[in-house]
Design an enzyme around this catalytic site. Structure first.
Site, short mmCIF file in Angstrom:
data_model
loop_
_atom_site.label_atom_id
_atom_site.label_comp_id
_atom_site.label_asym_id
_atom_site.label_seq_id
_atom_site.Cartn_x
_atom_site.Cartn_y
_atom_site.Cartn_z
N HIS A 120 39.93 35.74 54.04
CA HIS A 120 39.07 36.64 54.96
C HIS A 120 38.59 37.76 54.22
O HIS A 120 37.55 38.57 54.83
CB HIS A 120 40.04 37.12 56.00
CG HIS A 120 40.56 35.94 57.15
ND1 HIS A 120 41.15 34.89 56.97
CD2 HIS A 120 40.15 35.89 58.43
CE1 HIS A 120 41.18 34.00 57.81
NE2 HIS A 120 40.77 34.86 58.85
N HIS A 155 49.12 38.38 54.00
CA HIS A 155 48.73 38.46 52.61
C HIS A 155 49.44 39.67 51.97
O HIS A 155 49.83 40.55 52.83
CB HIS A 155 47.38 38.49 52.56
CG HIS A 155 46.48 37.38 52.57
ND1 HIS A 155 46.46 36.32 51.85
CD2 HIS A 155 45.78 36.88 53.73
CE1 HIS A 155 45.44 35.24 52.11
NE2 HIS A 155 45.23 35.73 53.33
#
Length: 267
Positions: free
Chosen positions: A170, A212
């Site tokens: 992303h 993340h």
């Protein structure tokens, strides 16, 4: 010496007091029900020894800081998190950086483009998205860094969450698309601020949702920013694509004609 009845009454009083203290602080009890904030959520060993090389000690220290900072930022990891109430909004921002809507939108605009310039722009954006997917997948396969502990199985997470986290796809996509739009489409100051803000929010959403680590997002942004340089260096013009397709079509027809000629000559 106390009687059995008095001992039972004292035990009841202690139990009632503990229940009252837990009910008076409901937020404290819910805050630790999320597995992401438990001490056993990350079973990584960062112990160091003075006999290790300085590089190994520095690397372990940086990884420990990365883990600590990532856990501090994961405030939307689940509904019981401190900012769990805005989790749906953060997940919406996260979905805006997913590859599927970007690919569908660019291909649709490419096919429905009204001008050659618009089609050429969408063609290069599609190629850039494909390049980003391939590079991110390759780096993830090489590094094989496990994702943080997932706090709850969302519908989207069950289908779209990768096993490996480094780098963040992303963040890489947000950095690449942001630079692409800044160079090709954003011609006003307000548009530039909007594009940069979107890229920052998408990258931040991966940290708030504990998808993340901080290093994953940082490296993903830098990787996406550099990817546009490759796209700009090998920019595909519409005339170049037309000539390339024409040459490929002509070679295919020549090969087919040669095969037919050989068949007729044998007969």
């Amino acid at each position: 010496m106390s009687s059995p009845a008095s001992r039972r009454n004292s035990c009841r009083g202690v139990a009632a007091g503990s229940r009252a203290s837990s009910e008076s602080h409901p937020g404290r009890r819910r805050a630790y029900s999320c597995p992401y904030f438990s001490s056993r959520a990350q079973a990584e060993d960062f112990s160091v020894s003075l006999s290790q090389p300085m590089f190994a000690i520095t690397l372990r220290f940086l990884l420990a800081v990365d883990l600590w900072l990532s856990k501090r930022l994961g405030v939307c990891a689940c509904e019981e998190s401190p900012w769990g109430s805005i989790r749906p909004l953060v997940r919406l921002v996260e979905f805006s950086g997913h590859v599927i809507p970007w690919l569908v939108g660019t291909v649709y605009t490419l096919l429905r483009g009204e001008s050659v310039a618009e089609q050429e722009l969408m063609l290069n954006l599609t190629l850039a998205l494909i390049l980003d997917m391939l590079l991110v997948r390759g780096v993830k396969t090489l590094v094989r860094r496990r994702t943080p502990v997932q706090n709850r199985s969302d519908i989207l997470s069950a289908f779209f969450v990768d096993r490996y986290s480094f780098p963040s796809g992303h963040a890489s996509r947000a950095g690449m698309c942001a630079r692409f739009f800044l160079a090709q489409l954003a011609d006003t100051a307000s548009m530039r601020v909007l594009v940069v803000s979107w890229a920052v929010l998408v990258s931040l959403s991966r940290l708030l949702l504990a998808r993340h680590y901080v290093t994953d997002v940082g490296f993903g942004l830098a990787m996406g920013y550099c990817q546009y340089s490759v796209v700009e260096r090998f920019w595909v013009t519409w005339d170049c694509l037309h000539d390339l397709l024409f040459i490929q079509l002509r070679e295919s027809l020549d090969r087919a004609y040669d095969r037919l000629w050989m068949v007729d000559w044998k007969h």
